[in-house]
Design an enzyme around this catalytic site. Structure first.
Site, mmCIF file in Angstrom:
data_model
loop_
_atom_site.group_PDB
_atom_site.id
_atom_site.type_symbol
_atom_site.label_atom_id
_atom_site.label_comp_id
_atom_site.label_asym_id
_atom_site.label_seq_id
_atom_site.Cartn_x
_atom_site.Cartn_y
_atom_site.Cartn_z
ATOM 1 C CE LYS A 61 34.375 -41.142 -15.259
ATOM 2 N NZ LYS A 61 35.583 -40.280 -15.311
ATOM 3 C CB SER A 77 35.447 -35.943 -10.680
ATOM 4 O OG SER A 77 35.885 -34.703 -11.218
ATOM 5 C CG ASP A 78 34.850 -37.235 -17.350
ATOM 6 O OD1 ASP A 78 35.409 -38.342 -17.312
ATOM 7 O OD2 ASP A 78 34.802 -36.534 -18.376
ATOM 8 C CD GLN A 79 40.656 -31.724 -16.371
ATOM 9 O OE1 GLN A 79 41.641 -32.340 -16.769
ATOM 10 N NE2 GLN A 79 40.697 -30.846 -15.389
ATOM 11 C CB ALA A 114 31.535 -32.511 -14.494
#
Length: 201
Positions: A61, A77-79, A114
């Site tokens: 991203k 960001s990613d979860q 992250a």
């Protein structure tokens, strides 16, 4: 990567996310920032562990938006929720949310959040992972139904909206970066943005 000393003007900040939760969290730093949709395929690779998936997507991203804004410090960001190695993403529907919450009751789930910051013009790229251990209590189906009626957390990883009524489903949260569970670890964000040349205070 250590913090660098830049003589040029600080880069502008771009949040590579359309998430309202991440926008609200980043606004707490009182920095001017823009928002850009990353347009990244979030499909997991075959056999990809939850932590690796979160890291890969956060960096993808940030890189995708940095390609369009090379002068900016871009945040990605990613979860991904991790139940014994099984990834739990956004439920997308009421039925999926019920299934996720039934799986998680009485269990400890690790929410891997992250964070990546990329600034093409400065040759800066950094990524880190903020794991949050969440222990769910033994709630019943009626409590699941009441929670889902109130919150409708269908866009939250693991159906868990801890900043709202979802907190009533939990027994404990363990984290070194308190905002990570909501979707953007601000302690890490501050460190990375400073390293990229952004002055926060």
């Amino acid at each position: 990567m250590s913090e660098l000393s830049f003589t040029a003007a600080a880069p502008r900040v771009v949040l590579g996310s359309t998430s309202p939760y991440r926008r609200e969290l980043l606004s707490r730093l009182r920095l001017p920032f823009e928002v850009a949709a990353p347009e990244v395929d979030e499909t997991a690779l075959a056999g990809e562990p939850p932590a690796a998936l979160a890291r890969r997507l956060a960096l993808a991203k940030a890189r995708a938006v940095a390609d369009r804004h090379p002068d900016a410090a871009v945040i990605g960001s990613d979860q991904v929720a991790d139940l014994d190695g099984r990834p739990l993403g956004k439920p997308g529907s009421h039925e999926n949310a019920v299934a996720q919450l039934r799986l998680m009751r009485g269990q400890t789930v690790i929410f891997h959040t992250a964070l990546a910051v990329v600034c093409r013009d400065r040759g800066f790229e950094e990524i880190d992972l903020a794991p949050v251990r969440v222990r769910f209590r033994q709630y019943d189906d009626a409590e699941i139904a009441a929670y889902l009626r109130a919150e409708q957390p269908y866009d939250c990883a693991g159906s868990a909206r801890s900043e709202g009524l979802g907190i009533a489903l939990l027994e404990a949260i363990e984290s070194d970066d308190p905002s990570a569970l909501v979707g953007l670890p601000l302690i890490r964000a501050c460190r990375m943005l400073r390293a990229a040349g952004v002055k926060i205070l």
